[in-house]
Design a protein around this motif. Structure first.
Motif, short mmCIF file in Angstrom:
data_model
loop_
_atom_site.label_atom_id
_atom_site.label_comp_id
_atom_site.label_asym_id
_atom_site.label_seq_id
_atom_site.Cartn_x
_atom_site.Cartn_y
_atom_site.Cartn_z
N ALA A 24 0.73 -1.17 -0.21
CA ALA A 24 0.05 0.04 0.06
C ALA A 24 0.96 1.37 0.08
N LEU A 25 1.85 1.26 0.77
CA LEU A 25 2.86 2.44 0.83
C LEU A 25 3.36 2.63 -0.38
N LYS A 26 3.93 1.56 -1.10
CA LYS A 26 4.62 1.70 -2.55
C LYS A 26 3.57 2.25 -3.54
N ALA A 27 2.52 1.77 -3.50
CA ALA A 27 1.36 2.32 -4.45
C ALA A 27 0.82 3.65 -4.25
N ALA A 28 0.94 4.07 -2.97
CA ALA A 28 0.84 5.48 -2.59
C ALA A 28 1.76 6.49 -3.00
N ILE A 29 2.94 6.04 -2.94
CA ILE A 29 4.25 6.67 -3.16
C ILE A 29 4.38 6.84 -4.78
N SER A 30 4.13 5.68 -5.33
CA SER A 30 4.08 5.55 -6.92
C SER A 30 2.99 6.72 -7.49
N SER A 35 1.57 11.59 -10.14
CA SER A 35 1.05 12.87 -10.50
C SER A 35 2.11 13.95 -10.66
N LEU A 36 2.90 14.20 -9.83
CA LEU A 36 3.86 14.96 -9.76
C LEU A 36 4.78 15.11 -11.21
#
Length: 90
Positions: A24-30, A35-36
């Motif tokens: 979940a953390l990897k998906a959020a950071i990705s 987006s950036l």
């Protein structure tokens, strides 16, 4: 806090396994990074806003030699914390 400590905290807080929390953390950071890269801003209520800004080219100095060098223009990520986050840190 390291990534491992963050994964453990997320797993404990959400009641999921560390493996699931890591995914979940990897998906959020990705998702944030994607987006950036597109130039979009990312707003997380209660946490803050990530944006991409352009820095103009400028002249700098080499501290060792004192020679003038050209620093090229580039994009940088900026973060503006939310009011709730700023107040919770005080």
């Amino acid at each position: 806090m390291t990534k491992a400590e963050l994964v453990s905290a997320v797993a404990k807080g959400a009641g999921i396994t560390k493996k699931q929390a890591d995914a979940a953390l990897k998906a959020a950071i990705s998702a944030i990074a994607g987006s950036l890269k597109k130039g979009e801003r990312v707003a997380i209520p209660g946490f803050g806003i990530f944006t991409v800004r352009k820095r103009a080219a400028r002249k700098g100095r080499n501290p060792r030699t004192g020679a003038v060098i050209n620093i090229p223009a580039r994009k940088v990520v900026t973060f503006r914390p939310a009011k709730d986050l700023r107040e919770s840190i005080k």
